[in-house]
Design an enzyme around this catalytic site. Structure first.
Site, PDB file in Angstrom:
ATOM      1  N   ARG A  73       0.817  -1.204   0.000  1.00  0.00           N
ATOM      2  CA  ARG A  73       0.000   0.000   0.000  1.00  0.00           C
ATOM      3  C   ARG A  73       0.860   1.267   0.000  1.00  0.00           C
ATOM      4  O   ARG A  73       0.481   2.291  -0.584  1.00  0.00           O
ATOM      5  CB  ARG A  73      -1.002   0.007   1.169  1.00  0.00           C
TER       6      ARG A  73
ATOM      7  N   GLU B 148      -9.596   5.907   7.360  1.00  0.00           N
ATOM      8  CA  GLU B 148      -8.169   6.195   7.248  1.00  0.00           C
ATOM      9  C   GLU B 148      -7.806   7.500   6.530  1.00  0.00           C
ATOM     10  O   GLU B 148      -6.890   8.200   6.968  1.00  0.00           O
ATOM     11  CB  GLU B 148      -7.471   5.025   6.530  1.00  0.00           C
TER      12      GLU B 148
END
Ligand SMILES: Cc1cc2nc3c(=O)[nH]c(=O)nc-3n(C[C@@H](O)[C@@H](O)[C@H](O)COP(=O)(O)OP(=O)(O)OC[C@H]3O[C@@H](n4cnc5c(N)ncnc54)[C@H](O)[C@@H]3O)c2cc1C
Ligand code: FES
Ligand code: FES
Lengths: 765, 480
Positions: free
Chosen positions: A311, A715
């Site tokens: 990621r 997030e």
């Protein structure tokens, strides 16, 4: 028109929270003979265990049982993906503070005291602790991931300008206010485990594997967590497994709660990174090529490091198109605690690289960094494909960023700051400002995890019980999913009873993580509710001889021509008519596919966007700094619950600020976490909040078919705080020679700021 | 003398025997009484999740005063004769919330909710104190929240200070007052369980005698240090002697000659109203000392005796030329504070002595004073460097120079060389340069997890340089 979703509703547990009546694991009443567990922690770093003498531990008052690796009937493992994380050290100590054994005693204090009475003889082995050391020694968990596009060397060589730099990005301790905790209750039917975890299904599996029993004999339950932030995705497992082991051995309930200092030492943190960047660009600041290496400290074991580093790669471009690139991700294996998920999951560290790179470019071409940012954004035509081959179709930053620049008066404030810094004279105060964007991909990048289940029961009196696989950690998931169920069934929010997450109600769930909680569980609940609504509709239309449909709203079931009945009446009739009033819903995210081998595919269903402007002030005598004002414009799609989303944005921003400013993890040379308590590890407190914090939601329905067109929010807002770091660098840059952007590392503690100012002053000479 | 703990909790008088004296109030509430609303977030005074109020009756003003404390580092015997107010006492069920609780719900002040009871108690203290809204940050500096970003909590604080007194809570206060009034006069506490004792006499003489008779006993005051030795180091304390019930020890008063005498058992909050009159410039230093909860427990005496090189109090009192009064059954002596610190965490205190007072001499009208704390976080943090400057400018020269530092050496210390360079020297740029250079002779700080030696020295020089530059400017202006 919707009645329950897209509206503000307070957190369902609010009144319980404020009265102290919302129970967390350690608040639950337990059988009077419950035992308390405590780990014995390795007082050394990487070493072989020569002898471990536990006789004094056994002899200590109140001790009932002591277990070591040899006492685990099944697998000695707490590793989620790769089974390389021993629950209890076996022969080798892999990092300082590793659990060597576990004591079960009559009281918690007795267990804690006994756990310190062991004698260990060990032989120290060489230890790699930092990213620098591990990379130097070629110590990696697994091979690198590389993204390549075009001929990057040529692109950079042919460019008008180029710039190279190195950036260190620190890790972060979760500091969930409720430490890790678990309770194991034995019974004739198996084990019932109540855990503070984001991932009950995984704990169920790991307990079964460690105890050599079937998953069906283990039920894991979680009602709420006192914060998690990724720190209870995998890190909750060891406590539950050990508690289960103790319960199995003794037949008594076992309570296990880590002392805060042990929690700091034993559990993983956000990965710290080292980013090496070389960028080529033209005189206008347009990026031509990026050559970079992102290396992270993973610690001794895999945990989720592969996906986290993936990621970081997915977000190393943040919002910007790199025509040519070569980006390498190195996963350093060290003899330190195994790092883990933390809000953003590697994404924030990747984005730091992108934002540092544009700041460097902007300084070099003497332009406002905002203009360089806007010039390098992805567009929908020739600059729309990411390094991993996904075409971006929902980019709103070209509208969102100028809108925020406008509403925050960014340009005038920047000009005023530059003037004020230039004429500061003897005043030790300097200011800085920055506007940075966020583009965050939504979906688990491990594709199979993108599935969820829900169970809805309607009882004869019309009351509704909702259950799903998501866990509540404060993010407001339960109220959002309940809103969805209430909306579909046309009842009030209060008519939907929320219940705890249990592996015996909804099985095989994924962790509540990757911001996906309401996307996945909301849809699953919607499907379950639709199924029930369809059954009721079919039954009632047949019963009443109605042609056409029924609408369910505001507690009533109505026909198009205005006839209407209370929901409860229809339900009771359906029961009498032998209609099943219980339904499951199952959802899996469409469209996604990502091939880790080729590094290509569509890992995300969509992106969440946002941007923030932060203005900071630094004291150049001490490096002390604060955020004076921040303005945020964030895209949550059609918000399911604007107030909850607002809270996620503010909380995420402040948490991100902490990561990038004051939260400094300090390790000893052999890898001990020295900052192992809130007395030495400082998260933001109330006075650190920006004096002015304006938060607005960007009006934008999700282009994809998400739950009521909303977007994930957990997030992404954390990364809005990168604007704070960039603004701090801007303030420091008032000491830099023209054309230079300071190499301010993260966290930008007072000391780091002072050190960077000192460097810039010598550069200016 | 009472051998039983008496306090008021949950609307009822309590008489406790048989619970070990080193049991913390938090463990007692959660484990012994199943009052689980009060949370443990750190067990070391830093997060505020365990915040409760201690109510005390002032018979003269006929009012109850409250202070928020960290239950995790408060020993159970310390609540003898107090009303322990927990989050469970604030409301009467979910339908009748206290205004503070209502504001917290309305403003979305809770997400995960784990920090929430602690915040509610700090805000309740603020509400009961009738504090102005702008003090909210100070009231909650000792409470950490990892979820909300604090905005909603600050909003709730604003809402709730405006709210009227809660009648339901007033009724509970009424009950507590009746209990307070029913108490007989305090003759001290001698609490003894399974060979562990907690001795809290009420007279100074008795205190000194107890100290003499029990050399193995550990003296305690606010237990903000001892709490950590207990909770984290898991030390045993079979014998404790407490200074907290001795009125002479907590008194704070000016003597006729202007000397401020701070009792050796006075807390930072108790001492500040008068100490502020001496050093109004110390407001920032005071507010940044720990948190409100800690300041209401921590004694200045304990802070000094602890002799930590990174304590915030000692450098201030060194710069103020304070002395300490040390007493034992055989007599009392007064020692300049600079002679009290003899080495790393060691002092001149004799085994049978107790620090009974701190004497702060009157301040000259033209005495400059600055106390500058440098730490990673602004609030509730331990100093990397504590710089304190005190001098006078007289006829173009520095006089009575007392510069002291914390964080720069093994003990809090006066900067002897630097002070000598400045003393009597003309207020000029050259003098300033010499003084700055001499800091290197005074100190060789260390690297640790809070800061590197480089940072400590650089910051100290920067702060001194700025202060001296201002002095030079002032002198130049005065000359012109
Ligand atoms: C969360 C937290 C934050 C803190 N922040 C700061 C800060 O910002 N700055 C700072 O300087 N300190 C800070 N401290 C430490 C500070 O609270 C203590 O140093 C405090 O002042 C000690 O006083 P006490 O009454 O609590 O001592 P206790 O813990 O009761 O006792 C400490 C020691 O002093 C001895 N002692 C106490 N009183 C006397 C006396 N009268 N005569 C002889 N010996 C005595 C005791 O025997 C014991 O050895 C903090 C502590 C905590 C827990
Ligand atoms: S539990 Fe953190 S201050 Fe008491
Ligand atoms: S609401 Fe979670 S820590 Fe404050």
């Amino acid at each position: 028109m919707t009645h329950v979703v897209h509206r503000p509703h307070p957190h369902d547990s609010g009144p319980l929270h404020v009265t102290g009546t919302a129970p967390y694991v350690d608040d639950l009443p337990t059988p009077a003979n419950a035992l308390h567990a405590c780990f014995g922690l390795a007082p050394v770093g990487h070493a072989t265990i020569d002898t471990l003498d536990l006789s004094a531990v056994w002899a200590a008052p109140g001790v009932v049982d002591v277990v070591t690796a040899a006492d685990i009937p099944g697998e000695n493992n707490a590793g989620p993906v790769i089974h390389d994380e021993p629950l209890l050290a076996d022969g080798t100590i892999l990092f300082p503070g590793q659990a060597l054994f576990c004591v079960f005693a009559e009281t918690r204090l007795a267990a804690r005291k006994a756990a310190r009475l062991f004698t260990l003889e060990s032989t120290e082995l060489p230890a790699l602790t930092t990213v620098d050391e591990a990379v130097e020694a070629h110590s990696f968990l697994h091979g690198p991931l590389v993204f390549e596009r075009g001929d990057v060397s040529k692109a950079i060589e042919d460019a008008d300008y180029s710039s190279s730099s190195r950036l260190y990005i620190g890790g972060q301790e979760h500091f969930y206010l409720e430490g890790q905790g678990s309770l194991a209750l034995p019974s004739a039917d198996g084990l019932h485990i109540i855990s503070s975890t984001q991932h009950p299904s995984e704990i169920q599996d790991l307990v079964a594997e460690a105890l050599n029993i079937s998953a069906a004999e283990v039920t894991v339950e979680v009602r709420r967590m006192g914060g998690a932030f990724g720190g209870k995705e995998t890190q909750a497992a060891p406590l539950s497994i050990i508690a289960a082991l103790g319960a199995n051995r003794t037949g008594r309930a076992v309570r296990f709660r880590l002392d805060r200092d042990d929690d700091f030492v034993l559990t993983g943190k956000r990965h710290d990174f080292r980013a090496d960047i070389r960028v080529g660009f033209d005189a206008s600041g347009l990026i031509k090529g990026v050559d970079g290496i992102l290396a992270s400290r993973c610690g001794y074991g895999h945990d989720l490091s592969r996906a986290i580093n993936d990621r970081a790669m997915f977000h190393a471009d943040n919002a910007y198109f790199y025509p040519a690139l070569e980006l390498t991700s190195l996963r350093a294996k060290t003899h330190t605690v195994s790092n883990t998920a933390f809000r953003g999951f590697g994404g924030p560290q990747g984005m730091m690289l992108a934002e540092r790179l544009v700041d460097k470019v902007a300084a070099a071409v003497h332009r406002d960094p905002l203009d360089v940012r806007l010039a390098n954004l992805y567009n929908e035509t020739d600059r729309s494909v990411t390094p991993y081959g996904m075409t971006i179709e929902d980019n709103v930053l070209p509208q969102l960023m100028p809108q925020l620049a406008e509403t925050s008066d960014y340009r005038a404030r920047r000009a005023a700051i530059i003037d004020a810094n230039a004429s500061a004279g003897r005043s030790p105060v300097r200011r800085g400002i920055a506007l940075t964007p966020v583009r965050f991909g939504i979906s688990f990048t491990t594709s199979f995890l993108n599935q969820a289940g829900a169970l809805i029961n309607i009882y004869k009196d019309g009351s509704i019980l909702l259950n799903h696989g998501g866990t509540e950690m404060g993010q407001g998931l339960f109220v959002k999913v309940a809103q969805v169920a209430a909306e579909v069934l046309g009842v009030g929010l209060d008519d939907v009873k929320i219940s705890s997450t249990r592996t015996d109600k909804v099985p095989n769930t994924s962790a509540t993580a990757a911001s996906s909680g309401s996307d996945l569980n909301g849809w699953a609940a919607k499907l379950a509710a639709l199924e029930l609504r369809n059954r009721l509709t079919a039954f009632w239309c047949a019963e009443q001889g109605i042609d056409g449909g029924l609408t369910f709203a505001q507690g009533r079931v109505s026909t198009e021509d205005g006839q209407s009945w209370p929901f409860a009446e229809v339900v009771r009739a359906a029961y009498m008519g032998r209609v099943s009033l219980s339904a499951t819903g199952y959802y899996r995210t469409p469209k996604i596919d990502w091939d880790a081998k080729t590094g290509q595919g569509r890992p995300f269903l969509y992106f969440a966007y946002g941007a923030a402007v932060s203005e900071v002030e630094i004291d150049t005598l001490t490096g002390a700094n604060r955020v004076i004002r921040a303005d945020i414009l964030h895209d949550v799609g059609r918000s399911l619950n604007p107030d909850i989303d607002h809270g996620q944005i503010e909380g995420g921003f402040v948490q991100g600020m902490g990561w990038l400013t004051m939260e400094e993890l300090v390790y000893s040379a052999r890898g001990d976490v020295l900052t192992h308590a809130p007395s030495t590890y400082k998260i933001p407190c109330a006075s650190d909040r920006p004096d002015v914090l304006n938060i607005d939601l960007f009006d934008n329905a999700n282009a994809e078919d998400t739950i009521f067109k909303s977007k994930a929010v957990g997030e992404p807002p954390l990364m809005l705080a990168i604007s704070v770091h960039s603004a701090l660098a801007h303030a420091v840059s008032s000491f830099s020679p023209r054309g230079r952007w300071p190499d301010l590392d993260a966290p930008a503690t007072a000391e780091e700021i002072l050190r960077t100012i000192a460097t810039e002053r010598t550069q200016a000479l | 003398m009472s051998t039983v703990l008496e306090f008021f909790l949950g609307g009822e008088p309590q008489r406790v025997e048989g619970v070990e004296p080193t049991t913390t109030l938090l463990d007692y509430l959660r484990d012994d009484r199943a009052l689980t609303g009060t949370k443990e977030g750190c067990n070391e005074g830093d997060c505020g999740a365990c915040t409760v109020l201690l109510g005390q009756y002032d018979p003269l003003g006929e009012a109850v005063t409250y202070r928020a404390v960290n239950a995790c580092i408060t020993l159970l015997p310390a609540v003898h004769r107090f009303w322990v107010v927990t989050v469970e006492d604030l409301s009467n069920g979910l339908d009748s919330l206290h205004p503070v609780q209502e504001a917290m719900v309305r403003r979305h002040g809770s997400q995960c909710g784990f920090c929430t009871p602690g915040f509610v108690m700090s805000l309740a203290a603020m509400h009961l104190d009738n504090a102005p809204a702008d003090q909210a940050e100070s009231y909650i500096a000792g409470n950490l929240c990892r979820c909300t970003g604090y905005g909603p909590i600050l909003e709730a604080a604003k809402d709730s200070v405006a709210a009227p007194k809660d009648p339901a809570f007033a009724a509970k206060e009424h009950q507590a007052v009746a209990w307070f009034r029913s108490l007989s006069i305090d003759t001290g506490l001698f609490y003894d369980v399974a060979q562990a004792t907690y001795d809290a006499p009420v007279g100074l003489k008795a205190l000194l005698q107890a100290r003499k008779d029990n050399p193995e006993a550990v003296l305690v005051a606010g237990t903000t240090e001892l709490g950590l030795w207990l909770n984290k180091d898991l030390q045993d304390f079979p014998k404790l002697i407490s200074t907290t019930r001795v009125p002479e020890m907590t008194a704070v008063a000016f003597q006729p000659d202007g000397t401020l005498v701070i009792g050796g058992g006075a807390t930072y909050e108790q001492a500040w109203p008068l100490l502020r009159q001496v050093i109004p410039e110390g407001q920032d230093w005071f507010e940044r000392f720990a948190s409100k909860q800690i300041r209401q427990q921590a004694t200045i005496g304990g802070n000094i005796v602890n002799a930590s090189p990174i304590g915030d109090g000692p450098p201030v009192f060194l710069a103020l030329n304070a002395s300490v009064e040390l007493a034992s059954v055989s007599g009392t002596r007064v020692l300049p504070l600079s002679e009290f610190f003899v080495g790393y965490k060691t002092t001149a205190l004799a085994a049978d002595e107790i620090l009974t007072a701190i004497h702060v001499p009157p301040r000259e009208n033209d005495q400059l004073f600055a106390a500058l704390k440098v730490s990673k976080r602004k609030d509730q943090d331990i100093s990397a460097v504590m710089a304190v400057f005190s001098w006078r400018l007289s006829e173009g020269c520095f006089r009575d120079v007392r510069i002291a530092f914390g964080g720069m050496s093994a003990t809090p210390m006066l900067a002897a060389f630097t002070n000598a360079v400045l003393e009597g020297a003309p207020v000029t740029e050259e003098t300033a340069q010499q003084a700055l250079a001499s800091l290197d002779d005074d100190f060789s700080p260390i690297d640790d997890l809070r800061a590197t030696a480089w940072y400590r020295m650089t910051v100290s020089q920067n702060l001194l340089q700025q202060a001296l530059a201002e002095a030079v400017e002032t002198a130049a202006e005065a000359a012109a």
